[in-house]
Write a protein that holds these residues in place. Structure first.
Motif, PDB file in Angstrom:
ATOM      1  N   LYS A   1      39.350  42.839  37.026  1.00 15.93           N
ATOM      2  CA  LYS A   1      39.123  44.281  37.171  1.00 15.93           C
ATOM      3  C   LYS A   1      39.943  45.065  36.144  1.00 15.93           C
ATOM      4  N   GLU A   2      41.183  44.641  35.963  1.00 21.48           N
ATOM      5  CA  GLU A   2      42.082  45.336  35.028  1.00 21.48           C
ATOM      6  C   GLU A   2      41.587  45.232  33.594  1.00 21.48           C
ATOM      7  N   LYS A   3      41.100  44.050  33.210  1.00 20.99           N
ATOM      8  CA  LYS A   3      40.687  43.806  31.825  1.00 20.99           C
ATOM      9  C   LYS A   3      39.183  43.984  31.605  1.00 20.99           C
ATOM     10  N   ASN A   4      38.465  44.284  32.688  1.00 21.72           N
ATOM     11  CA  ASN A   4      37.004  44.359  32.602  1.00 21.72           C
ATOM     12  C   ASN A   4      36.438  43.038  32.077  1.00 21.72           C
ATOM     13  N   ALA A   5      36.925  41.954  32.657  1.00 21.62           N
ATOM     14  CA  ALA A   5      36.534  40.602  32.253  1.00 21.62           C
ATOM     15  C   ALA A   5      35.833  39.910  33.423  1.00 21.62           C
ATOM     16  N   PRO A   6      34.883  39.035  33.136  1.00 23.09           N
ATOM     17  CA  PRO A   6      34.162  38.336  34.215  1.00 23.09           C
ATOM     18  C   PRO A   6      35.028  37.263  34.878  1.00 23.09           C
ATOM     19  N   VAL A   7      35.132  37.311  36.184  1.00 21.38           N
ATOM     20  CA  VAL A   7      35.905  36.328  36.944  1.00 21.38           C
ATOM     21  C   VAL A   7      35.076  35.871  38.137  1.00 21.38           C
ATOM     22  N   THR A   8      35.046  34.569  38.349  1.00 19.53           N
ATOM     23  CA  THR A   8      34.351  33.989  39.501  1.00 19.53           C
ATOM     24  C   THR A   8      35.318  33.096  40.259  1.00 19.53           C
ATOM     25  N   VAL A   9      35.438  33.343  41.552  1.00 16.18           N
ATOM     26  CA  VAL A   9      36.248  32.489  42.423  1.00 16.18           C
ATOM     27  C   VAL A   9      35.291  31.738  43.337  1.00 16.18           C
ATOM     28  N   LEU A  10      35.197  30.423  43.135  1.00 21.51           N
ATOM     29  CA  LEU A  10      34.311  29.597  43.947  1.00 21.51           C
ATOM     30  C   LEU A  10      35.106  29.006  45.106  1.00 21.51           C
TER      31      LEU A  10
ATOM     32  N   GLU B   1      27.374  35.041  37.222  1.00 22.64           N
ATOM     33  CA  GLU B   1      27.726  35.467  38.572  1.00 22.64           C
ATOM     34  C   GLU B   1      29.234  35.640  38.680  1.00 22.64           C
ATOM     35  N   ILE B   2      29.674  36.737  39.233  1.00 21.38           N
ATOM     36  CA  ILE B   2      31.108  37.006  39.314  1.00 21.38           C
ATOM     37  C   ILE B   2      31.493  37.378  40.748  1.00 21.38           C
ATOM     38  N   GLY B   3      32.812  37.473  40.963  1.00 27.43           N
ATOM     39  CA  GLY B   3      33.329  37.782  42.286  1.00 27.43           C
ATOM     40  C   GLY B   3      33.614  36.518  43.067  1.00 27.43           C
ATOM     41  N   GLU B   4      33.938  36.675  44.332  1.00 29.65           N
ATOM     42  CA  GLU B   4      34.191  35.517  45.194  1.00 29.65           C
ATOM     43  C   GLU B   4      32.872  35.018  45.756  1.00 29.65           C
TER      44      GLU B   4
END
Length: 366
Positions: free
Chosen positions: A121-130, A189-192
């Motif tokens: 969120k801070e860097k506006n970067a895609p993160v996915t937590v599986l 796909e991003i997010g948890e």
């Protein structure tokens, strides 16, 4: 060309991810092992070229405080060096359903996932937590990676297992996890994301593995009822010792000649045979789910096997004078060479009928 960095590339999930991506010519995979991860210059150099980073490195078992400290420390170092690299790769984290439990391992997984999402969120970067269920598969470390790995090792060695038969468990094969990670990358796909698994019990899993072993060691190829059962069976086979093969057959002779039973299988499959001229080689491919049997009935041959991403070659010398079979393990590339002076005749059996749209056959030289 997409470059995917995998922390913990030599671990259970990391190794299977590398194996999964091997056939993809448009994807370069970089294994970020411990030597690279702990070397500032090398780590920075690798991260600068990664479009995707899959974070698999971590500690599953050990002293509670150490597990927490190690897992948090690895994640903090990863983010520190991604920031230094000045890049925003798609960061994918292999979390666990243990985040719902009050353990150091669960707490570390939960906090690392939150840390990564906040960074995104801070860097506006895609993160996915599986958030993954219990993972099992070939080559898992007993008493560390999964109960399935422990059971397989104990059953093959003839050791007793202590099980809580009624305990529920959700399981997913490690290659299904790899496939999901590939999907997440392609679809961005991003997010948890919580991933479901096969819901069963510890007792049912243990009984299935025990029954598979009993049948298979009595020369009967069992009939898995589902893709999940096939994955369990192949996982069990990966724990057989190297000297389990070749398996000698017992010919039955009378004045008419000799007969031997080449395959006893409770399901279906495909049988074929080939002739091979002296010096020629067949094979040089591997499978992810199929069981393939080689049985030389005439001539002399050498059968070679090599586990993916390993340099060690297992060599078996066989001949038609003494019928014996070798079943190819999944994730081992294999071939057969005529080492004699006459044509080689080999009978092959494979556990499913060939499907050109889904051949499960991946070319690779031994």
């Amino acid at each position: 060309m997409k470059t995917i960095g995998i922390t913990g590339g030599g671990g259970f999930l990391g190794w299977h991810l590398r194996a999964y991506f091997l056939p993809f010519k448009d994807i370069e995979v970089v294994s970020i092992n411990r030597d690279v991860f702990n070397d500032d210059a090398k780590f920075l150099e690798v991260l600068k070229k990664c479009n995707v980073v899959v974070h698999c490195a971590g500690m599953n078992r050990g002293e509670e405080s150490e597990v927490y400290k190690v897992n948090k420390g690895l994640a903090e170092r990863l983010l520190e060096f991604i920031n230094k690299a000045g890049t925003k790769p798609h960061l994918i984290f292999s979390s666990s359903v243990h985040i719902d439990r009050d353990t150091s391992y669960g707490k570390s997984k939960k906090e690392v996932g939150e840390m990564f999402l906040n960074w995104g969120k801070e860097k506006n970067a895609p993160v996915t937590v599986l958030v993954l269920p219990n993972i099992f598969g070939e080559f898992g470390k007993p008493n560390y990676n999964s109960a399935v790995a422990t059971f397989c090792s104990q059953i093959v060695k003839g050791e007793d297992s202590m099980i809580n038969a009624e305990a529920p468990i959700a399981l997913i094969h490690v290659q299904d996890v790899a496939k999901k990670i590939h999907h997440v990358i392609e679809k961005k796909e991003i997010g948890e994301i919580r991933i479901g698994g096969e819901k069963t019990t510890i007792g049912a899993v243990y009984e299935a593995l025990r029954d598979f072993h009993q049948e298979y060691t009595n020369y009967i190829v069992p009939q898995p009822k589902s893709a999940f059962d096939t994955a369990l069976f192949n996982t069990l086979r990966s724990y057989l010792p190297k000297d389990f093969y070749p398996q000698k057959l017992s010919p039955k002779s009378d004045p008419r000649g000799t007969l031997f039973e080449s395959v006893k299988h409770r399901g279906q499959g495909q049988t074929f045979f080939s002739t091979t001229v002296p010096g020629a080689v067949r094979g040089n491919h591997y499978h992810k789910r199929k069981l393939e049997r080689f049985l030389v009935v005439q001539g002399e041959a050498e059968i070679e096997l090599r586990k993916l991403m390993s340099d060690e070659i297992i060599l078996y010398k066989v001949n038609g004078e003494e019928p014996q079979f070798i079943d190819m393990p999944t994730f081992y590339t294999h071939n057969i060479k005529n080492t004699g002076t006459t044509p080689l005749t080999t009978l092959f059996w494979i556990s499913e009928i060939f499907n050109a749209d889904d051949p499960d056959t991946y070319p690779m030289n031994v």
